[in-house]
Structure formats: C-alpha cells, structure tokens
Design an enzyme around this catalytic site. Structure first.
Site: not given
Ligand code: 5GP
Ligand code: ZN
Length: 112
Positions: A86, A93, A99-100
């Site tokens: 994202n 995001q 992150h992938l």
């Molecule tokens: P984004 O929405 O930024 O593409 O994805 C971020 C992802 O990181 C989400 O799927 C969310 O659940 C995950 N995430 C956020 N904080 C943490 C965390 O502290 N630990 C882990 N394992 N995943 C996280």
C-alpha cells in the site's frame, strides 16, 4: 526512525511473531490478519513508502518478494497468495515503514 512501530519491531523494542530474519529483512505475522495466512515482509532499513524507494533499495525490495514467496510456500499457500504494497493513506497505508503484505489461505484473498 525512533517513532516508527516497525523500526521498533526490528530493534526488538516491541514484540512480534517473527517468521524470518536476516541482516536486511524481517518477516512477521500481521497482528490483525485479513486472511488465514497474512504476514508482512519489511526491510530493516526505514523506507517510508513505495514512493520513497531509491535505486540503492532495488535489491532489498526484490528480496522482500523472494522471501515472502518462500514463506508463503512454507505456510501452505504456494498455490495462491496475494502480494500487496500500500502506498499512501488513500490506499490504506497506516504504517509508514514500507511493508509487503502476503495474504493467502482462501479464495481471492484480496479484500483488505
Ligand atoms: P498498511 O495498512 O499500512 O498497509 O498495513 C499495516 C499492517 O500492519 C496492518 O495489516 C496491521 O494489522 C499491521 N500492524 C500494525 N501494527 C502492528 C504491530 O504492532 N504488529 C504487527 N505484527 N502488525 C501490525
Ligand atoms: Zn521504520
């Protein structure tokens, strides 16, 4: 970056269920999975978003895909998984350390 949650996971300052780690890359299970198999693969280097990838990062970004695909196979979803970056809040995001996402384990695992 000191206020980045994924840099804190890299530094071991907050816990994560790690799947793979080397000097450049870390993979861990997503804390709020959107599919039966949902994990994240990140570079240890802080890069905020896909739009911030530099030419010097090309190799590690490719490595995220290779490591993610291997972990997908190890976790039983080699027959089908989705690979997502994202970029930007409008695209969903929430964490600004690139992150992938790898999602699998059900039909068409793309609803995030
Ligand atoms: P984004 O929405 O930024 O593409 O994805 C971020 C992802 O990181 C989400 O799927 C969310 O659940 C995950 N995430 C956020 N904080 C943490 C965390 O502290 N630990 C882990 N394992 N995943 C996280
Ligand atoms: Zn970071």
């Amino acid at each position: 970056m000191s206020d980045c949650i994924f840099c804190k996971i890299v530094a071991g300052e907050i816990p994560a269920r790690k799947m793979y780690e080397d000097d450049e890359v870390l993979a861990f299970w997503d804390i709020a999975p959107q599919a039966p198999v949902h994990f994240l693969v990140i570079p240890k280097k802080h890069i905020a978003a896909p739009v911030d990838v530099l030419e010097e990062d090309d190799k590690v970004i490719g490595k995220l895909i290779r490591i993610g695909a291997g972990l997908a196979a190890e976790n039983g979803v080699a027959d089908g998984f989705r690979v997502i970056f994202n970029n930007g809040r409008k695209a969903g995001q929430e964490v600004f350390h690139i992150h992938l996402h790898i999602l699998g384990g059900r039909e068409k695992p793309w609803r995030m």
